[in-house]
Motif scaffolding. Structure first.
Motif, PDB file in Angstrom:
ATOM      1  N   ALA A  27      22.612 -26.009  25.508  1.00 24.44           N
ATOM      2  CA  ALA A  27      21.787 -24.836  25.386  1.00 24.44           C
ATOM      3  C   ALA A  27      22.208 -23.585  25.997  1.00 24.44           C
ATOM      4  O   ALA A  27      21.922 -22.602  25.691  1.00 24.44           O
ATOM      5  N   GLU A  28      23.032 -23.982  27.217  1.00 31.01           N
ATOM      6  CA  GLU A  28      23.576 -22.853  27.884  1.00 31.01           C
ATOM      7  C   GLU A  28      24.651 -22.334  27.148  1.00 31.01           C
ATOM      8  O   GLU A  28      24.941 -20.919  27.063  1.00 31.01           O
ATOM      9  N   VAL A  29      25.459 -22.985  26.254  1.00 25.28           N
ATOM     10  CA  VAL A  29      26.411 -22.469  25.479  1.00 25.28           C
ATOM     11  C   VAL A  29      25.763 -21.536  24.439  1.00 25.28           C
ATOM     12  O   VAL A  29      26.209 -20.249  24.628  1.00 25.28           O
ATOM     13  N   ALA A  30      24.710 -21.958  23.790  1.00 23.60           N
ATOM     14  CA  ALA A  30      24.253 -20.907  22.805  1.00 23.60           C
ATOM     15  C   ALA A  30      23.760 -19.993  23.508  1.00 23.60           C
ATOM     16  O   ALA A  30      23.686 -18.600  22.904  1.00 23.60           O
ATOM     17  N   ALA A  31      22.844 -20.091  24.755  1.00 24.14           N
ATOM     18  CA  ALA A  31      22.354 -19.000  25.389  1.00 24.14           C
ATOM     19  C   ALA A  31      23.398 -17.946  25.767  1.00 24.14           C
ATOM     20  O   ALA A  31      22.965 -16.599  25.296  1.00 24.14           O
ATOM     21  N   MET A  52      28.380 -32.980  13.214  1.00 24.31           N
ATOM     22  CA  MET A  52      27.316 -33.166  13.890  1.00 24.31           C
ATOM     23  C   MET A  52      27.031 -32.295  15.194  1.00 24.31           C
ATOM     24  O   MET A  52      25.945 -31.711  15.431  1.00 24.31           O
ATOM     25  N   GLU A  53      28.291 -31.980  15.766  1.00 20.34           N
ATOM     26  CA  GLU A  53      28.216 -30.999  16.986  1.00 20.34           C
ATOM     27  C   GLU A  53      27.734 -29.615  16.384  1.00 20.34           C
ATOM     28  O   GLU A  53      27.043 -28.709  17.189  1.00 20.34           O
ATOM     29  N   LEU A  54      28.327 -29.060  15.342  1.00 20.84           N
ATOM     30  CA  LEU A  54      27.712 -27.877  14.741  1.00 20.84           C
ATOM     31  C   LEU A  54      26.094 -27.677  14.376  1.00 20.84           C
ATOM     32  O   LEU A  54      25.757 -26.707  14.689  1.00 20.84           O
ATOM     33  N   SER A  55      25.822 -28.996  13.717  1.00 13.30           N
ATOM     34  CA  SER A  55      24.146 -28.844  13.627  1.00 13.30           C
ATOM     35  C   SER A  55      23.610 -28.724  15.064  1.00 13.30           C
ATOM     36  O   SER A  55      22.472 -28.225  15.020  1.00 13.30           O
ATOM     37  N   ILE A  56      24.270 -29.651  15.890  1.00  8.60           N
ATOM     38  CA  ILE A  56      23.514 -29.312  17.349  1.00  8.60           C
ATOM     39  C   ILE A  56      23.387 -28.033  17.794  1.00  8.60           C
ATOM     40  O   ILE A  56      22.388 -27.339  18.441  1.00  8.60           O
ATOM     41  N   VAL A  57      24.581 -27.278  17.569  1.00 10.57           N
ATOM     42  CA  VAL A  57      24.717 -26.094  18.168  1.00 10.57           C
ATOM     43  C   VAL A  57      23.600 -24.903  17.433  1.00 10.57           C
ATOM     44  O   VAL A  57      23.273 -24.150  18.113  1.00 10.57           O
ATOM     45  N   ALA A  58      23.587 -25.271  15.966  1.00 13.50           N
ATOM     46  CA  ALA A  58      22.504 -24.585  15.147  1.00 13.50           C
ATOM     47  C   ALA A  58      21.423 -24.660  15.686  1.00 13.50           C
ATOM     48  O   ALA A  58      20.547 -23.763  16.027  1.00 13.50           O
ATOM     49  N   ILE A  72      19.146 -21.724  17.363  1.00 13.22           N
ATOM     50  CA  ILE A  72      17.768 -21.169  16.708  1.00 13.22           C
ATOM     51  C   ILE A  72      16.562 -21.039  18.020  1.00 13.22           C
ATOM     52  O   ILE A  72      15.769 -20.526  17.868  1.00 13.22           O
ATOM     53  N   ARG A  73      16.647 -22.259  18.706  1.00 19.11           N
ATOM     54  CA  ARG A  73      15.580 -22.417  19.839  1.00 19.11           C
ATOM     55  C   ARG A  73      15.707 -21.019  20.774  1.00 19.11           C
ATOM     56  O   ARG A  73      14.796 -20.632  21.334  1.00 19.11           O
ATOM     57  N   ASP A  74      17.148 -20.723  21.291  1.00 16.80           N
ATOM     58  CA  ASP A  74      17.148 -19.732  21.883  1.00 16.80           C
ATOM     59  C   ASP A  74      16.611 -18.380  21.260  1.00 16.80           C
ATOM     60  O   ASP A  74      16.253 -17.341  21.978  1.00 16.80           O
ATOM     61  N   LEU A  75      17.004 -18.167  19.948  1.00 21.81           N
ATOM     62  CA  LEU A  75      16.549 -16.985  19.383  1.00 21.81           C
ATOM     63  C   LEU A  75      15.073 -16.982  19.448  1.00 21.81           C
ATOM     64  O   LEU A  75      14.457 -15.810  19.506  1.00 21.81           O
ATOM     65  N   ARG A  76      14.569 -17.884  19.145  1.00 24.24           N
ATOM     66  CA  ARG A  76      12.992 -17.990  19.267  1.00 24.24           C
ATOM     67  C   ARG A  76      12.597 -17.417  20.621  1.00 24.24           C
ATOM     68  O   ARG A  76      11.336 -16.709  20.518  1.00 24.24           O
ATOM     69  N   LYS A  77      13.055 -17.772  21.484  1.00 23.95           N
ATOM     70  CA  LYS A  77      12.499 -17.726  22.671  1.00 23.95           C
ATOM     71  C   LYS A  77      12.560 -16.066  23.105  1.00 23.95           C
ATOM     72  O   LYS A  77      12.103 -15.319  23.737  1.00 23.95           O
ATOM     73  N   ARG A  78      13.596 -15.419  22.377  1.00 29.72           N
ATOM     74  CA  ARG A  78      13.690 -13.625  22.525  1.00 29.72           C
ATOM     75  C   ARG A  78      13.005 -13.336  21.622  1.00 29.72           C
ATOM     76  O   ARG A  78      13.128 -11.942  21.468  1.00 29.72           O
ATOM     77  N   GLY A  79      12.331 -13.894  20.719  1.00 26.15           N
ATOM     78  CA  GLY A  79      11.482 -13.226  19.707  1.00 26.15           C
ATOM     79  C   GLY A  79      12.244 -12.649  18.441  1.00 26.15           C
ATOM     80  O   GLY A  79      11.750 -11.737  17.697  1.00 26.15           O
ATOM     81  N   ILE A  80      13.373 -13.373  18.241  1.00 27.09           N
ATOM     82  CA  ILE A  80      14.228 -12.967  17.146  1.00 27.09           C
ATOM     83  C   ILE A  80      14.079 -14.067  16.097  1.00 27.09           C
ATOM     84  O   ILE A  80      14.459 -15.152  16.363  1.00 27.09           O
ATOM     85  N   THR A  81      14.002 -13.583  14.664  1.00 27.02           N
ATOM     86  CA  THR A  81      13.874 -14.787  13.676  1.00 27.02           C
ATOM     87  C   THR A  81      15.284 -14.693  12.927  1.00 27.02           C
ATOM     88  O   THR A  81      15.744 -13.627  12.498  1.00 27.02           O
ATOM     89  N   ALA A  82      15.647 -16.056  12.963  1.00 29.67           N
ATOM     90  CA  ALA A  82      16.710 -16.133  12.023  1.00 29.67           C
ATOM     91  C   ALA A  82      16.422 -16.611  10.671  1.00 29.67           C
ATOM     92  O   ALA A  82      15.913 -17.755  10.394  1.00 29.67           O
ATOM     93  N   SER A  95      19.622 -22.284   2.953  1.00 25.94           N
ATOM     94  CA  SER A  95      19.348 -22.209   4.565  1.00 25.94           C
ATOM     95  C   SER A  95      17.781 -21.793   4.801  1.00 25.94           C
ATOM     96  O   SER A  95      17.084 -21.197   4.044  1.00 25.94           O
ATOM     97  N   THR A  96      17.599 -22.173   5.939  1.00 29.27           N
ATOM     98  CA  THR A  96      16.061 -22.154   6.509  1.00 29.27           C
ATOM     99  C   THR A  96      16.234 -22.006   7.821  1.00 29.27           C
ATOM    100  O   THR A  96      17.056 -22.826   8.756  1.00 29.27           O
ATOM    101  N   ALA A  97      15.449 -21.254   8.505  1.00 32.28           N
ATOM    102  CA  ALA A  97      15.305 -21.076  10.251  1.00 32.28           C
ATOM    103  C   ALA A  97      14.242 -21.999  10.725  1.00 32.28           C
ATOM    104  O   ALA A  97      13.998 -22.008  11.786  1.00 32.28           O
ATOM    105  N   GLU A  98      13.122 -22.640   9.856  1.00 33.79           N
ATOM    106  CA  GLU A  98      12.131 -23.309  10.209  1.00 33.79           C
ATOM    107  C   GLU A  98      12.335 -24.612  10.065  1.00 33.79           C
ATOM    108  O   GLU A  98      11.860 -25.104  11.060  1.00 33.79           O
ATOM    109  N   GLY A  99      13.243 -25.321   9.249  1.00 34.80           N
ATOM    110  CA  GLY A  99      13.321 -26.816   9.467  1.00 34.80           C
ATOM    111  C   GLY A  99      12.074 -27.064   8.645  1.00 34.80           C
ATOM    112  O   GLY A  99      11.014 -26.770   8.426  1.00 34.80           O
ATOM    113  N   THR A 100      12.027 -28.447   8.307  1.00 32.17           N
ATOM    114  CA  THR A 100      11.132 -29.152   7.524  1.00 32.17           C
ATOM    115  C   THR A 100      10.768 -30.457   8.074  1.00 32.17           C
ATOM    116  O   THR A 100      11.679 -31.268   8.402  1.00 32.17           O
TER     117      THR A 100
END
Length: 543
Positions: free
Chosen positions: A224-228, A259-265, A269-279, A325-330
């Protein structure tokens, strides 16, 4: 090496051909492109960044890609030959990463092509926000280059003019920002050794894609800190603010598992949402690598409807993902199930004392069991049992003690089958279920252990001598069934476990290793000894 890699690509991708006498990949339907008068797109650089750049050759992306030796820009003549090979009446757009060698060689080749009457424009990509413009060499071109390929390729495929395709390519190049993190260096074949060394807990921030170190070396924080940190640097540099829409590209650097790339993705996404940015678009994979480097980069491209349409346009280039691709997930609702029995299990209840003792013992011996399992299996036994033990400790107070010990065992079985995967989970779950049924019917703990042991035999197919947990469980159950004490059962289990070190396995992953397991006791059998000893200690009158 580079030529053989390109030949392999042509054998697996029918739409790509190799230009004779060179290491340039060209669309195999180049005559069709030329007849249509579409703008041709040419990119490239040193090899070692696969799947870039030849993997992006195809309708909707590049018309050609010219490669030099590993991490070495192709020569002027190689680029010029590639321009000639892809040239169409619509002209040629060169997409160049911002490295001195690439700018010089592609730039001079473009000048020479113009003297031959080939309309040629150049777009330089410098998306690495880890480097300031004042650093002297300027910003490097890294994974954001792939998004330039995609947008420009779609524009060319739509029949836009050279000036329009170049405008869109420059728009992406000017606004996309990228930054990377390395967990290891890469090994350039000619050098034969890594470019730098990192301790196990270190990372290089802001690395390049040619094996050079980053701008800072520091302890690796949680994902989470890496992405941030990566995203903070990009959005501040590119002026991306709350309310913006972006395309997100999570790029592996060559040795990073999917697997690690999906975890980073997910973290990004979680970090961008906190900033109000939509992927609005998200891709994760290896798009532009640095040979065998372990690490990741994140690219953000501000988008609008025009760019989204071009990013979504179809392409058959083999390296571009076919998934939408989707930024919401299902998330689909889980099917209804039978809720496990719940209630209260008193702290003084001997069953609870035994369960907690077993769980604490398995957690304490996690590393030992894991090390044992590495010698004879896949190394996950200690981790799996400790995970189940942690679930039992957390849920023990809610087990239905007022309904009797059989109900408690059924509840424990539910905990185990829910939290423990692999082989251990179902085997222990069936042991507990069969033991609960026998205990309810007979009221006998020896009968319960025997029934549980038989359940494992029925489900797993193991017998004594197969080098499994049955080698400890069966003699222990037999000792109790014949009137022996718990101490006698433990002795019998320990003897059975010791014997497993002298036999080869006929079941389980140990069976793949043949005689290599000799001298090592079966870890599953040893785990049985551990939890029988824990039960004995918990129920001892002195405790």
């Amino acid at each position: 090496m580079v030529g053989e890699a390109l030949d392999g690509l042509t054998l697996t991708s029918a739409g790509i051909a190799r230009l004779a006498g060179s290491t340039t990949a060209v669309r195999s339907d180049i005559d069709k492109v030329r007849a249509a008068g579409q703008v041709a797109l040419l990119s490239g650089g040193g090899a070692g960044h696969e799947p870039a750049h030849a993997g992006y050759v195809g309708p909707g992306m590049l018309t050609g890609a010219v490669a030099g030796e590993v991490f070495t820009s192709p020569s002027v003549d190689a680029v010029l030959d590639a321009i000639r090979a892809v040239a169409t009446p619509g002209g040629v757009l060169l997409i160049v990463k911002n490295y001195t060698g690439d700018r010089l060689n592609f730039g001079l080749a473009a000048e020479l092509a113009r003297t031959e009457g080939i309309s040629t424009e150049t777009v330089v990509v410098a998306d690495d926000v880890a480097l300031a413009e004042v650093s002297g060499t300027g910003r490097r071109g890294i994974a954001g280059t792939v998004l330039v390929h995609k947008v420009a390729g779609a524009a060319a495929d739509a029949g836009l003019s050279l000036s329009e395709v170049a405008r869109l390519a420059r728009r992406v190049a000017d606004t996309v920002g990228s930054m990377g993190l390395a967990l290891s260096a890469c090994t350039v074949p000619a050098a034969g050794q890594p470019g730098f060394l990192l301790d196990e807990d270190e990372a290089e921030w802001g690395l390049g894609i040619h094996g050079e170190p980053g701008v800072e070396r520091a302890t690796l924080p949680p994902v989470a800190e890496v992405a941030a940190r990566l995203i903070t640097t990009i959005v501040e540099d590119r002026g991306i603010t709350s309310g913006s829409q972006v395309a997100l590209l999570v790029n592996g650097l060559g040795a990073t598992p999917p697997m690690e790339l999906s975890i980073v993705a997910d973290a990004a996404i979680r970090d961008l949402r906190k900033r109000g940015i939509t992927a609005t678009r998200v891709w994760a994979g290896t798009f532009l690598s640095a040979l065998d480097m372990a690490g990741v980069s994140i690219s953000l491209l501000p988008v609008d409807e025009e760019l989204l349409g071009l990013l979504d346009a179809p392409t058959t280039a083999p390296a571009w993902p076919r998934t939408e691709s989707t930024a919401e997930g299902t998330v689909l609702p889980a099917p209804p199930g039978v809720l496990p029995e719940s209630g209260t299990l008193a702290a003084s209840d001997p069953v609870r004392r035994a369960l907690e003792a077993v769980a604490e013992t398995l957690i304490a011996h996690r590393d030992e069991l894991t090390a044992m399992d590495r010698e004879v299996g896949d190394g996950d036994l200690g981790i799996s049992l400790a995970r189940g033990a942690a679930a039992i400790l957390a849920e023990t107070p809610t087990y239905p003690g007022e309904q009797g010990p059989a109900a408690v065992l059924r509840a424990v079985s539910a905990s185990v089958r829910r939290d423990v995967g692999g082989t251990s989970g179902p085997l222990y779950a069936i042991l507990l279920l069969r033991a609960a049924a026998a205990l309810e019917e007979t009221g006998s703990w020896p009968a319960a252990l025997q029934a549980g042991t038989d359940g494992i035999r029925d489900v797993g197919g193991a017998e004594v001598g197969d080098r499994t947990m049955i080698d400890a469980l069966s003699p222990a159950a037999e000792a109790l069934a014949t009137g022996g004490t718990l101490a006698a059962a433990i002795t019998a289990a320990r003897t059975g476990t010791d014997h497993t070190a002298t036999i080869t396995a006929r079941l389980g992953r140990s069976s793949y290793l043949g005689d290599r397991v000799l001298g090592h006791p079966d870890p599953g059998a040893y785990a049985v000894v551990l939890w029988l000893e824990a039960i004995s200690a918990a129920l001892s009158p002195t405790t």
